[in-house]
Design an enzyme around this catalytic site. Structure first.
Site, PDB file in Angstrom:
ATOM      1  N   LYS A   1     -17.358   6.114   2.107  1.00  0.00           N
ATOM      2  CA  LYS A   1     -16.126   5.855   2.876  1.00  0.00           C
ATOM      3  C   LYS A   1     -15.113   6.980   2.611  1.00  0.00           C
ATOM      4  O   LYS A   1     -14.503   7.498   3.535  1.00  0.00           O
ATOM      5  CB  LYS A   1     -15.531   4.525   2.446  1.00  0.00           C
ATOM      6  N   ASN A   2     -14.977   7.339   1.312  1.00  0.00           N
ATOM      7  CA  ASN A   2     -13.920   8.297   0.966  1.00  0.00           C
ATOM      8  C   ASN A   2     -14.321   9.748   1.202  1.00  0.00           C
ATOM      9  O   ASN A   2     -13.556  10.654   0.897  1.00  0.00           O
ATOM     10  CB  ASN A   2     -13.448   8.061  -0.473  1.00  0.00           C
TER      11      ASN A   2
ATOM     12  N   ARG B   1      -4.354   3.440   5.682  1.00  0.00           N
ATOM     13  CA  ARG B   1      -3.617   4.378   4.823  1.00  0.00           C
ATOM     14  C   ARG B   1      -4.179   5.781   4.963  1.00  0.00           C
ATOM     15  O   ARG B   1      -3.451   6.770   5.048  1.00  0.00           O
ATOM     16  CB  ARG B   1      -3.738   3.885   3.380  1.00  0.00           C
TER      17      ARG B   1
ATOM     18  N   CYS C   1       0.193  -0.122   0.128  1.00  0.00           N
ATOM     19  CA  CYS C   1      -0.809  -1.154   0.368  1.00  0.00           C
ATOM     20  C   CYS C   1      -0.792  -2.048  -0.873  1.00  0.00           C
ATOM     21  O   CYS C   1       0.099  -1.955  -1.711  1.00  0.00           O
ATOM     22  CB  CYS C   1      -2.168  -0.521   0.584  1.00  0.00           C
TER      23      CYS C   1
ATOM     24  N   ARG D   1       1.884   4.084  -2.958  1.00  0.00           N
ATOM     25  CA  ARG D   1       1.165   5.192  -2.310  1.00  0.00           C
ATOM     26  C   ARG D   1       2.121   6.241  -1.703  1.00  0.00           C
ATOM     27  O   ARG D   1       2.138   6.461  -0.518  1.00  0.00           O
ATOM     28  CB  ARG D   1       0.215   4.673  -1.238  1.00  0.00           C
TER      29      ARG D   1
ATOM     30  N   ASP E   1     -11.578   3.003  -8.586  1.00  0.00           N
ATOM     31  CA  ASP E   1     -12.187   2.164  -7.541  1.00  0.00           C
ATOM     32  C   ASP E   1     -13.302   1.284  -8.080  1.00  0.00           C
ATOM     33  O   ASP E   1     -13.838   0.449  -7.355  1.00  0.00           O
ATOM     34  CB  ASP E   1     -12.729   3.023  -6.404  1.00  0.00           C
TER      35      ASP E   1
ATOM     36  N   ILE F   1      -4.208   4.971 -12.781  1.00  0.00           N
ATOM     37  CA  ILE F   1      -4.052   5.668 -11.494  1.00  0.00           C
ATOM     38  C   ILE F   1      -3.070   4.949 -10.574  1.00  0.00           C
ATOM     39  O   ILE F   1      -2.154   5.557 -10.017  1.00  0.00           O
ATOM     40  CB  ILE F   1      -5.419   5.815 -10.779  1.00  0.00           C
TER      41      ILE F   1
ATOM     42  N   ARG G   1     -13.855  -3.514   4.951  1.00  0.00           N
ATOM     43  CA  ARG G   1     -13.233  -2.199   5.140  1.00  0.00           C
ATOM     44  C   ARG G   1     -14.069  -1.119   4.479  1.00  0.00           C
ATOM     45  O   ARG G   1     -14.104   0.015   4.942  1.00  0.00           O
ATOM     46  CB  ARG G   1     -11.826  -2.165   4.511  1.00  0.00           C
TER      47      ARG G   1
HETATM   48  C1  EPZ Z   1      -8.036   8.105  -2.623  1.00  0.00           C
HETATM   49  O1  EPZ Z   1      -6.773   7.546  -2.324  1.00  0.00           O
HETATM   50  C2  EPZ Z   1      -9.052   7.032  -2.254  1.00  0.00           C
HETATM   51  N1  EPZ Z   1      -8.979   6.740  -0.817  1.00  0.00           N
HETATM   52  C3  EPZ Z   1      -8.788   5.756  -3.059  1.00  0.00           C
HETATM   53  O2  EPZ Z   1      -9.808   4.824  -2.735  1.00  0.00           O
HETATM   54  C4  EPZ Z   1      -8.887   6.107  -4.546  1.00  0.00           C
HETATM   55  O3  EPZ Z   1      -8.574   4.979  -5.320  1.00  0.00           O
HETATM   56  C5  EPZ Z   1      -7.898   7.240  -4.875  1.00  0.00           C
HETATM   57  O4  EPZ Z   1      -8.163   8.388  -4.019  1.00  0.00           O
HETATM   58  C6  EPZ Z   1      -8.012   7.689  -6.334  1.00  0.00           C
HETATM   59  O5  EPZ Z   1      -9.308   8.112  -6.602  1.00  0.00           O
HETATM   60  C7  EPZ Z   1      -9.561   7.612   0.054  1.00  0.00           C
HETATM   61  O6  EPZ Z   1     -10.121   8.622  -0.336  1.00  0.00           O
HETATM   62  C8  EPZ Z   1      -9.476   7.257   1.513  1.00  0.00           C
HETATM   63  P1  EPZ Z   1      -4.424   9.653  -4.763  1.00  0.00           P
HETATM   64  P2  EPZ Z   1      -5.459   8.503  -2.364  1.00  0.00           P
HETATM   65  O7  EPZ Z   1      -3.563  10.460  -3.853  1.00  0.00           O
HETATM   66  O8  EPZ Z   1      -5.800   9.842  -1.875  1.00  0.00           O
HETATM   67  C9  EPZ Z   1      -0.143   8.837  -6.651  1.00  0.00           C
HETATM   68  C10 EPZ Z   1     -10.732   2.712  -2.218  1.00  0.00           C
HETATM   69  O9  EPZ Z   1     -10.718   1.585  -2.732  1.00  0.00           O
HETATM   70  N2  EPZ Z   1       0.351   9.801  -5.658  1.00  0.00           N
HETATM   71  O10 EPZ Z   1      -5.399  10.352  -5.654  1.00  0.00           O
HETATM   72  O11 EPZ Z   1      -4.331   7.767  -1.725  1.00  0.00           O
HETATM   73  C11 EPZ Z   1      -0.603   7.542  -5.984  1.00  0.00           C
HETATM   74  O12 EPZ Z   1       0.503   6.685  -5.791  1.00  0.00           O
HETATM   75  C12 EPZ Z   1      -9.456   3.547  -2.181  1.00  0.00           C
HETATM   76  O13 EPZ Z   1     -11.739   3.249  -1.684  1.00  0.00           O
HETATM   77  C13 EPZ Z   1       1.676  10.206  -5.730  1.00  0.00           C
HETATM   78  O14 EPZ Z   1       2.425   9.772  -6.599  1.00  0.00           O
HETATM   79  O15 EPZ Z   1      -5.216   8.545  -3.951  1.00  0.00           O
HETATM   80  C14 EPZ Z   1      -1.589   6.989  -6.982  1.00  0.00           C
HETATM   81  O16 EPZ Z   1      -0.865   6.290  -7.997  1.00  0.00           O
HETATM   82  C15 EPZ Z   1      -8.312   2.863  -2.913  1.00  0.00           C
HETATM   83  N3  EPZ Z   1       2.146  11.087  -4.804  1.00  0.00           N
HETATM   84  C16 EPZ Z   1      -2.221   8.246  -7.575  1.00  0.00           C
HETATM   85  O17 EPZ Z   1      -1.337   9.329  -7.264  1.00  0.00           O
HETATM   86  C17 EPZ Z   1       1.326  11.600  -3.810  1.00  0.00           C
HETATM   87  O18 EPZ Z   1       1.814  12.425  -3.009  1.00  0.00           O
HETATM   88  C18 EPZ Z   1      -3.602   8.553  -7.004  1.00  0.00           C
HETATM   89  O19 EPZ Z   1      -3.451   8.711  -5.617  1.00  0.00           O
HETATM   90  C19 EPZ Z   1      -0.013  11.174  -3.759  1.00  0.00           C
HETATM   91  C20 EPZ Z   1      -0.494  10.279  -4.689  1.00  0.00           C
END
Ligand code: EPZ
Length: 422
Positions: free
Chosen positions: A22-23, A92, A116, A121, A304, A326, A396
């Protein structure tokens, strides 16, 4: 919303295959908007998030069709239409179209995707990086307006190795003038898959999977055929399904290396794991041992997989300590597991799980995708029946999860909850 009725107690045995990630498919679908050419994507998962991303792309003018597990995309007719709240809130990951639309059209307006159930996020790291590439960004009335008449290469250091920010910036830099360096980049396997897809289109991206990624801007992109990598989180979920039911399961069509942090932790819990080239066999011990873990960016233990491993630890021998580093709000499954008899104490972002002899069936509800998966796993091991509401969350990210587990001996029934009973 549909619900699952899970009859507990069955030991899972047999072979289970894993769908495309998915990711990986979601950022690659967003990246396909970069080119006026065609993309053919093999091994795609037929899951709700993919169908929503398809709707976003069709709204923007892309032609997207799916035959079996193959997706055909023609992005020639794409235009940078304003994307409203309705579409952006449904998924998202639709925030990933920002980088590619900006790179190709230099001007976009999208509603802020919003948070979410697992956290707020924010997108500050995305915005800081895009600004470094010469983008003028205005955030007002819930919209992000970005303009980059002169999109140029830059050196960007991410404060946190955000997966989405790394992906958005890779896409934005693909058609920028000059070279971009992203330091402290996310190293997830899905980032490498995105790099391979982009280079297949004619981009010049190097270093994905390491801390520093280098993108040399190009003028034009073409067409590509690309196979999506297997879903390491779906695979990890199946490893736990075997372990929590005392089963013996061969998980196939995977890249075992991508599962290393999960395999290591399960081995520590005395689950017997054998790795083959493209599959892994799990033979569960009588009762797993308690283990501690902390979620970290790849190659640390994946956030995840946190709810799923926690489900297993609720019936482990001993007490486990789980730290979620995270996301700020990824423990909503704890209340639901407690309803099934789990003994879990929460201290801020640390959960202390005292293994109990067995869980009992209960009425529970999925609060997000991975929490829902964790409840299915707990239901498989619990005595009697567990009723799980809101399984749309599970749909999803998992393709026909109940059918995959029923083929291994589980007894999961999907009940359609819609009012008209259709
Ligand atoms: C990706 O989300 C994945 N989704 C998530 O999978 C996964 O949990 C996450 O990466 C971490 O591995 C997809 O790839 C579609 P991040 P993403 O930006 O990109 C903070 C699932 O269940 N952050 O690495 O949104 C954020 O709030 C989903 O498959 C900021 O602060 O994750 C979080 O606490 C859930 N500012 C942390 O970083 C930003 O500009 C990690 O977020 C961006 C992120």
């Amino acid at each position: 919303m549909d619900k699952f009725i899970v009859m507990g107690g069955a030991r899972l045995t047999g072979e289970i295959s894993v769908s495309g990630a998915k990711n990986a498919i979601l950022p690659i679908m967003a990246a396909s908007l970069l080119t006026a050419g065609k993309s053919t994507l093999f091994n795609i998962p037929i899951i709700k998030d993919v169908l929503v991303m398809q709707k976003v792309m069709e709204y923007l003018g892309a032609k997207v069709s799916i035959t079996g597990n193959v997706m055909y995309i023609d992005s020639d007719g794409v235009e940078p239409r304003e994307i409203g709240e309705n579409l952006m809130r449904q998924l998202r990951a639709s925030n990933l179209v920002i980088g590619s639309l900006l790179s190709r059209f230099r001007k976009i307006k999208v509603a802020f995707p919003g948070g979410c159930n697992i956290g707020s996020r924010p997108m500050d790291l995305h915005m800081k990086g895009l600004a470094a590439l010469g983008t003028k960004i205005t955030e007002r009335y819930g919209f992000i307006e970005a303009e980059a008449t002169n999109l140029h290469g830059a050196e960007i250091h991410l404060d946190f190795p955000s997966v989405g920010a790394t992906e958005n910036l890779m896409m934005a830099a693909t058609l920028a003038e000059g070279t971009t360096i992203i330091r402290n980049a996310a190293k997830e396997p899905e980032i490498v898959d995105l790099q391979n897809y982009l280079n297949g289109l004619g981009a010049r991206v190097k270093g994905a999977g390491l801390d520093t990624i280098k993108i040399e801007g190009v003028k034009k992109l073409g067409s590509v055929e690309h196979t999506i990598i297997p879903d390491r989180i779906e695979a990890g979920t199946h490893l736990v399904a075997a372990a929590i039911t005392g089963g013996d399961v061969l998980v196939t069509d995977i890249i075992p290396d991508h599962l290393e942090p999960v395999i290591a932790k399960l081995k520590e819990a005395e689950v017997k794991i054998t790795r083959y080239n493209e599959s892994v066999r799990v033979v569960a011990p009588g009762r797993v041992k308690a283990v501690d873990f902390k979620t970290m960016p790849y190659p640390g233990f994946p956030t995840d997989m946190q709810p799923q491993l926690m489900a297993l630890l609720t019936i482990a021998d001993g007490t486990s300590v789980v730290a979620e580093s995270i996301f700020e709000n990824r423990f909503k499954h704890i209340d639901e597991l407690r309803r099934m008899g789990a003994s879990i104490k929460l201290e801020g972002k640390v959960a202390i799980i005292k293994g109990v002899p067995t869980l009992s069936g209960a009425f529970v509800e999925a609060t997000d995708l991975r929490a829902g998966a964790a409840l299915v796993l707990a239901g498989l091991a619990a005595e009697d029946a567990t009723v799980i509401e809101n399984v749309e969350y599970i749909d999803r990210g998992y393709e026909r999860l109940e059918s995959k587990y029923n083929a291994l001996g589980a007894r999961i029934m999907r009940v359609n909850n819609s009012r008209n009973g259709s």
